[in-house]
Design an enzyme around this catalytic site. Structure first.
Site, short mmCIF file in Angstrom:
data_model
loop_
_atom_site.label_atom_id
_atom_site.label_comp_id
_atom_site.label_asym_id
_atom_site.label_seq_id
_atom_site.Cartn_x
_atom_site.Cartn_y
_atom_site.Cartn_z
N GLY A 38 0.76 -1.25 0.00
CA GLY A 38 0.00 0.00 0.00
C GLY A 38 0.78 1.28 0.00
O GLY A 38 0.19 2.35 -0.22
N GLY A 78 3.90 -3.63 -3.69
CA GLY A 78 3.84 -3.87 -5.12
C GLY A 78 4.27 -2.59 -5.84
O GLY A 78 5.37 -2.47 -6.37
N ARG A 79 3.38 -1.60 -5.77
CA ARG A 79 3.60 -0.34 -6.47
C ARG A 79 4.94 0.32 -6.12
O ARG A 79 5.65 0.78 -7.01
CB ARG A 79 2.47 0.62 -6.10
CG ARG A 79 2.45 1.90 -6.92
CD ARG A 79 1.44 2.89 -6.35
NE ARG A 79 0.16 2.33 -6.08
CZ ARG A 79 -0.90 2.34 -6.90
NH1 ARG A 79 -0.79 2.92 -8.08
NH2 ARG A 79 -2.04 1.81 -6.54
N ARG A 91 -4.79 3.11 -16.00
CA ARG A 91 -4.82 3.92 -14.76
C ARG A 91 -5.45 5.30 -14.94
O ARG A 91 -6.27 5.71 -14.10
CB ARG A 91 -3.42 4.06 -14.15
CG ARG A 91 -2.80 2.74 -13.70
CD ARG A 91 -1.73 2.90 -12.63
NE ARG A 91 -2.33 3.23 -11.35
CZ ARG A 91 -2.42 4.42 -10.82
NH1 ARG A 91 -1.91 5.45 -11.45
NH2 ARG A 91 -3.02 4.61 -9.68
N TYR A 126 -8.73 5.21 -12.63
CA TYR A 126 -8.51 5.78 -11.29
C TYR A 126 -8.17 7.27 -11.34
O TYR A 126 -7.62 7.80 -10.39
CB TYR A 126 -7.33 5.08 -10.59
CG TYR A 126 -7.38 3.58 -10.63
CD1 TYR A 126 -8.17 2.87 -9.75
CD2 TYR A 126 -6.62 2.88 -11.55
CE1 TYR A 126 -8.20 1.48 -9.77
CE2 TYR A 126 -6.64 1.49 -11.59
CZ TYR A 126 -7.44 0.81 -10.70
OH TYR A 126 -7.46 -0.56 -10.74
N CYS A 152 -12.18 3.47 -29.12
CA CYS A 152 -13.40 4.24 -29.36
C CYS A 152 -14.21 4.45 -28.08
O CYS A 152 -15.28 3.86 -27.90
CB CYS A 152 -14.23 3.51 -30.41
SG CYS A 152 -13.32 3.45 -31.94
N TYR A 176 0.93 -1.87 -12.19
CA TYR A 176 -0.45 -1.83 -12.64
C TYR A 176 -0.56 -1.23 -14.04
O TYR A 176 -1.48 -0.49 -14.35
CB TYR A 176 -1.33 -1.08 -11.62
CG TYR A 176 -1.20 -1.66 -10.23
CD1 TYR A 176 -1.67 -2.93 -9.96
CD2 TYR A 176 -0.55 -0.97 -9.20
CE1 TYR A 176 -1.51 -3.50 -8.70
CE2 TYR A 176 -0.39 -1.54 -7.94
CZ TYR A 176 -0.87 -2.80 -7.70
OH TYR A 176 -0.72 -3.37 -6.46
N1 LLP Z 1 -1.48 -7.04 -0.95
C1 LLP Z 1 -2.76 -7.17 -1.30
C2 LLP Z 1 -3.58 -8.18 -0.63
C3 LLP Z 1 -3.28 -6.34 -2.31
O1 LLP Z 1 -4.56 -6.47 -2.65
C4 LLP Z 1 -2.45 -5.38 -2.94
C5 LLP Z 1 -2.97 -4.52 -3.99
C6 LLP Z 1 -1.11 -5.31 -2.53
C7 LLP Z 1 -0.66 -6.15 -1.52
C8 LLP Z 1 -0.14 -4.37 -3.15
O2 LLP Z 1 -0.44 -3.04 -2.90
P1 LLP Z 1 0.56 -1.89 -3.38
O3 LLP Z 1 1.80 -2.01 -2.53
O4 LLP Z 1 0.86 -2.10 -4.79
O5 LLP Z 1 -0.18 -0.65 -3.12
N2 LLP Z 1 -4.76 -1.27 -10.05
C9 LLP Z 1 -4.72 -0.27 -8.99
C10 LLP Z 1 -4.11 -0.84 -7.73
C11 LLP Z 1 -4.81 -2.06 -7.19
C12 LLP Z 1 -4.19 -2.58 -5.92
C13 LLP Z 1 -4.78 -3.89 -5.54
N3 LLP Z 1 -4.19 -4.53 -4.40
C14 LLP Z 1 -3.97 0.95 -9.48
O6 LLP Z 1 -3.52 0.96 -10.63
O7 LLP Z 1 -3.83 1.92 -8.74
#
Ligand code: LLP
Length: 414
Positions: free
Chosen positions: A239, A275-276, A312, A316, A343, A371
């Protein structure tokens, strides 16, 4: 974006000119920096090095096996949400023994696969799932390692589509149900209680919600202890946000220090699922300007990538910087909406950007490593695009551009 910089007016990824990659592999394409992935992963790993911990990279952010392999080589664990992601991790050389399995809808065949591969832990998101895991583990006469993903009911203050920690969201089990479910699991002869988990959302730019959530988890850990249920890890989820425009997210070390200050029990291994924050700044999406168009008093810069390649902005309201691959002063700077060929009026990459562009120019959409490709689709029968990884002064195609034939080769006429 340290690993993307201009050398004599030409954008480079590490020591490779983007234009050279485009000459070889065309546009649109995603380009990732190996060094950036390594740096971001180590930033997390180093920030927690005073404590027992495991980084479980969230595969969903960027699941190319070339990317996963870089992380696996450094000893990363992985957070997966499907059997498909587990197979990718294994294919990429990752160890199932460092995998946590999240997600609200794990199916029997995915649970079987995870047990067979020997994953580290299931992050269980409902009572029904706990029962199914127990049933399958009993059938195969194995132990299923579990943690409950608790919904701490905190507001991540992020985009509503990527906030997951409120009661109204579908994720995790209610804190009030947690003790009862842990007691059940603790008594089961085929479930092994390992830990506790949460994940409250993505692209968080303040520390407060993380601290709030972890405090609620620690309160539950204490309650479990009082009930003689001992756990060995606390999984704080992912997150941590990144800076796309003007956001000022905490640094990785500020984030780590805030969590470490809360989690004081040295017996608890800390798991993280970023992740991000690992992948976003490691990638750009390179696209070519097809046409410039004036419509009324609105100017459009029509490029060869679209919402199907990078969703994105459309989904979002994501803001991504767009920069030229070759700096040029030839064209007058003008305000454009940067749009793709799909389109739909929702098909835009950016709105109201000042660009000095001509048709045929190359542009880079920044911070597109997370993403990006993973959420791409074939909408409008557009083949999915190429992915390239750069390492120092070399580059490699890590996913070939899809062919048109591949789009319908699994289809048939009645
Ligand atoms: N763990 C779980 C259980 C998750 O559902 C997620 C992301 C993460 C870890 C990783 O979170 P991060 O560190 O990446 O924030 N497609 C959207 C983001 C969806 C995130 C879903 N879950 C976007 O492009 O902003």
């Amino acid at each position: 974006m340290n690993d993307f910089r201009y050398i004599k007016g030409e954008l480079h990824c590490e020591n490779v000119a983007i234009k050279d990659i485009v000459s070889a592999h065309n546009t649109p394409c995603y380009i990732y920096s190996h060094a950036a992935l390594v740096r971001q992963w180590h930033a997390f790993d180093d920030a927690f090095d005073t404590r027992s911990h495991q980084i479980c990279y969230a595969v969903k952010a960027n699941s190319n096996i070339g990317v996963l392999n870089v992380l696996a080589q450094m000893g990363s664990g992985f957070d997966i949400v499907s059997g498909g992601e587990l197979e990718r991790v294994v294919k990429a050389g990752g160890s199932p023994s460092k995998v946590v399995f999240s997600g609200v809808g794990k199916q029997a065949d995915e649970i079987k696969l995870a047990l067979k591969k020997g994953i580290y832990c299931f992050n269980v998101e409902s009572e029904a799932e706990l029962h199914l895991i127990e049933e399958i583990a009993t059938h195969f006469n194995v132990q299923a390692p579990i943690a409950l993903r608790v919904n701490p009911d905190v507001d991540a203050q992020s985009h509503p589509y990527i906030s997951t920690g409120l009661k109204e969201n579908k994720f995790g089990v209610d804190s009030e149900d947690a003790l009862r479910l842990y007691q059940y699991a603790d008594k089961s002869s085929h479930l092994t209680v390992k830990g506790i988990a949460c994940h409250i959302g993505s692209q968080l730019t303040t520390l407060a919600p993380f601290i709030d959530a972890v405090q609620r988890l620690l309160f539950l850990v204490k309650t479990l202890k009082e009930n003689h249920i001992l756990i060995s890890h606390i999984d704080v989820g992912g997150g941590l946000g990144v800076r796309y425009q003007h956001e000022t997210p905490p640094t990785i070390s500020e984030y780590a220090n805030a969590l470490l200050a809360q989690i004081q029990d040295p017996q608890l291994t800390i798991l993280l699922q970023p992740g991000r924050a690992i992948a976003a700044s490691a990638g750009i999406l390179v696209t070519k300007v097809i046409y410039l168009k004036l419509s009324g008093n609105k100017r459009f810069c029509i490029v060869d990538c679209a919402m199907n390649d990078f969703i994105r902005p459309a989904l979002y309201q994501g803001w991504h910087d767009i920069i030229p691959v070759k700096k040029s002063l030839q064209m007058q700077p003008l305000m454009y909406d940067v749009v793709g060929p799909v389109c739909e009026s929702g098909d835009f990459l950016a709105k109201d950007r000042t660009l000095s562009v001509a048709s045929g120019d190359l542009l880079a959409i920044c911070n597109a490593g997370a993403y990006g490709f993973v959420t791409s689709s074939n909408y409008n029968s557009r083949p999915r695009i190429a992915e390239v990884m750069v390492k120092n002064n070399e580059y490699k195609l890590i996913r070939k551009r899809e062919s048109i034939e591949a789009l319908f080769q699994e289809e048939s006429i009645w």
